[in-house]
Design a protein around this motif. Structure first.
Motif, PDB file in Angstrom:
ATOM      1  N   ALA A 154       4.861  -7.879  -0.494  1.00  0.00           N
ATOM      2  CA  ALA A 154       4.755  -8.164  -1.772  1.00  0.00           C
ATOM      3  C   ALA A 154       3.656  -7.605  -2.494  1.00  0.00           C
ATOM      4  O   ALA A 154       3.548  -7.262  -3.635  1.00  0.00           O
ATOM      5  CB  ALA A 154       4.788  -9.713  -1.738  1.00  0.00           C
ATOM      6  N   ASP A 155       2.554  -7.275  -1.878  1.00  0.00           N
ATOM      7  CA  ASP A 155       1.451  -6.523  -2.502  1.00  0.00           C
ATOM      8  C   ASP A 155       0.534  -5.904  -1.598  1.00  0.00           C
ATOM      9  O   ASP A 155      -0.668  -6.430  -0.984  1.00  0.00           O
ATOM     10  CB  ASP A 155       0.612  -7.789  -3.053  1.00  0.00           C
ATOM     11  CG  ASP A 155      -0.641  -7.251  -4.278  1.00  0.00           C
ATOM     12  OD1 ASP A 155      -0.555  -5.940  -4.500  1.00  0.00           O
ATOM     13  OD2 ASP A 155      -1.461  -7.924  -4.364  1.00  0.00           O
ATOM     14  N   LEU A 156       1.111  -4.841  -1.135  1.00  0.00           N
ATOM     15  CA  LEU A 156       0.151  -3.936  -0.062  1.00  0.00           C
ATOM     16  C   LEU A 156      -0.175  -2.355  -0.679  1.00  0.00           C
ATOM     17  O   LEU A 156      -0.431  -1.615   0.135  1.00  0.00           O
ATOM     18  CB  LEU A 156       1.211  -3.563   1.058  1.00  0.00           C
ATOM     19  CG  LEU A 156       1.545  -4.852   1.897  1.00  0.00           C
ATOM     20  CD1 LEU A 156       2.600  -4.602   2.967  1.00  0.00           C
ATOM     21  CD2 LEU A 156       0.425  -5.655   2.431  1.00  0.00           C
ATOM     22  N   LEU A 157      -0.214  -2.527  -1.937  1.00  0.00           N
ATOM     23  CA  LEU A 157      -0.754  -1.246  -2.624  1.00  0.00           C
ATOM     24  C   LEU A 157      -1.721  -0.708  -1.977  1.00  0.00           C
ATOM     25  O   LEU A 157      -1.832   0.226  -1.952  1.00  0.00           O
ATOM     26  CB  LEU A 157      -0.843  -1.413  -4.207  1.00  0.00           C
ATOM     27  CG  LEU A 157      -1.001  -0.213  -4.999  1.00  0.00           C
ATOM     28  CD1 LEU A 157       0.363   0.807  -4.784  1.00  0.00           C
ATOM     29  CD2 LEU A 157      -1.044  -0.647  -6.469  1.00  0.00           C
ATOM     30  N   TYR A 158      -2.825  -1.594  -1.911  1.00  0.00           N
ATOM     31  CA  TYR A 158      -4.118  -0.840  -1.524  1.00  0.00           C
ATOM     32  C   TYR A 158      -4.471  -1.346  -0.045  1.00  0.00           C
ATOM     33  O   TYR A 158      -5.500  -0.988   0.422  1.00  0.00           O
ATOM     34  CB  TYR A 158      -5.385  -1.522  -2.507  1.00  0.00           C
ATOM     35  CG  TYR A 158      -5.297  -0.877  -3.852  1.00  0.00           C
ATOM     36  CD1 TYR A 158      -5.732   0.356  -4.111  1.00  0.00           C
ATOM     37  CD2 TYR A 158      -4.764  -1.850  -4.679  1.00  0.00           C
ATOM     38  CE1 TYR A 158      -5.350   0.751  -5.529  1.00  0.00           C
ATOM     39  CE2 TYR A 158      -4.429  -1.387  -6.077  1.00  0.00           C
ATOM     40  CZ  TYR A 158      -4.793  -0.191  -6.470  1.00  0.00           C
ATOM     41  OH  TYR A 158      -4.818   0.271  -7.591  1.00  0.00           O
ATOM     42  N   ASP A 159      -3.657  -1.905   0.722  1.00  0.00           N
ATOM     43  CA  ASP A 159      -3.708  -2.036   1.981  1.00  0.00           C
ATOM     44  C   ASP A 159      -3.627  -0.503   2.913  1.00  0.00           C
ATOM     45  O   ASP A 159      -2.919   0.295   2.573  1.00  0.00           O
ATOM     46  CB  ASP A 159      -2.471  -2.871   2.828  1.00  0.00           C
ATOM     47  CG  ASP A 159      -2.750  -3.171   4.187  1.00  0.00           C
ATOM     48  OD1 ASP A 159      -3.072  -2.374   4.958  1.00  0.00           O
ATOM     49  OD2 ASP A 159      -2.956  -4.358   4.401  1.00  0.00           O
ATOM     50  N   PRO A 160      -4.767  -0.315   3.545  1.00  0.00           N
ATOM     51  CA  PRO A 160      -4.916   0.843   4.357  1.00  0.00           C
ATOM     52  C   PRO A 160      -3.832   1.294   5.330  1.00  0.00           C
ATOM     53  O   PRO A 160      -3.437   2.302   5.818  1.00  0.00           O
ATOM     54  CB  PRO A 160      -6.240   0.855   5.336  1.00  0.00           C
ATOM     55  CG  PRO A 160      -6.722  -0.565   5.161  1.00  0.00           C
ATOM     56  CD  PRO A 160      -6.022  -1.144   3.925  1.00  0.00           C
ATOM     57  N   LEU A 161      -2.997   0.145   5.837  1.00  0.00           N
ATOM     58  CA  LEU A 161      -1.891   0.331   6.702  1.00  0.00           C
ATOM     59  C   LEU A 161      -0.651   0.639   5.841  1.00  0.00           C
ATOM     60  O   LEU A 161       0.388   0.766   6.515  1.00  0.00           O
ATOM     61  CB  LEU A 161      -1.924  -0.636   7.705  1.00  0.00           C
ATOM     62  CG  LEU A 161      -3.107  -0.782   8.599  1.00  0.00           C
ATOM     63  CD1 LEU A 161      -3.126  -1.975   9.565  1.00  0.00           C
ATOM     64  CD2 LEU A 161      -3.226   0.502   9.552  1.00  0.00           C
ATOM     65  N   GLY A 162      -0.484   0.310   4.512  1.00  0.00           N
ATOM     66  CA  GLY A 162       0.489   0.201   3.860  1.00  0.00           C
ATOM     67  C   GLY A 162       1.624   1.516   3.908  1.00  0.00           C
ATOM     68  O   GLY A 162       2.690   1.251   3.937  1.00  0.00           O
TER      69      GLY A 162
END
Length: 151
Positions: free
Chosen positions: A88-96
């Protein structure tokens, strides 16, 4: 008697069944911490359709596998096909980026299998997989632009 409920270590469909059997978890007094081992897209879809909203989502890596951890509570949300599948909101997740790539590969295999089948249902599954892949490719580009300046 609690305000936070943790359900982890099982498939997203099983977590959804548990929540369906406990509709009081969507009353706004509980925070849900959910960690599906598989079928996270089914869990996200269930949440969106049953009065829950995802507040945060992050990825964790365990023994080479990526797993989403979802914080949810009462609310309304709309998820595109891409967000159902890749978070839903992984835009800035380093593992995205890695997570999106894994989902694309999974869906490409499903689409290829559907292409070999002649049943109309198989073609529909293939069309669905291709639609999700298209959205995931767009999400990957958004992730790259947000995390890799100059690309």
């Amino acid at each position: 008697e609690c305000d936070t409920i943790v359900i982890a270590g099982m498939g997203g469909e099983n977590i959804a069944q548990i929540l369906a059997g406990a509709p009081w978890t969507a009353d706004g007094r509980h925070t849900l911490l959910l960690q599906p081992q598989s079928r996270a897209e089914a869990l996200r879809r269930f949440l969106a359709e049953h009065g829950y909203a995802i507040a945060r989502e992050a990825l964790v890596r365990d023994r080479g596998f990526l797993y989403p951890v979802i914080e949810a509570g009462a609310g309304e949300m709309h998820l595109t096909l891409g967000r159902q599948w890749a978070g839903a909101d992984l835009l800035y997740d380093p593992l995205g980026d890695r997570y999106i790539i894994e989902k694309i590969i999974q869906l490409q295999a499903a689409a290829a299998g559907s292409n070999r089948a002649s049943a109309p249902e198989a073609r529909e599954r293939g069309d669905y997989a291709r639609a999700v892949i298209t959205e995931l490719l767009q999400m990957r580009e958004e992730w790259r632009h947000a995390n890799c300046p100059g690309n």
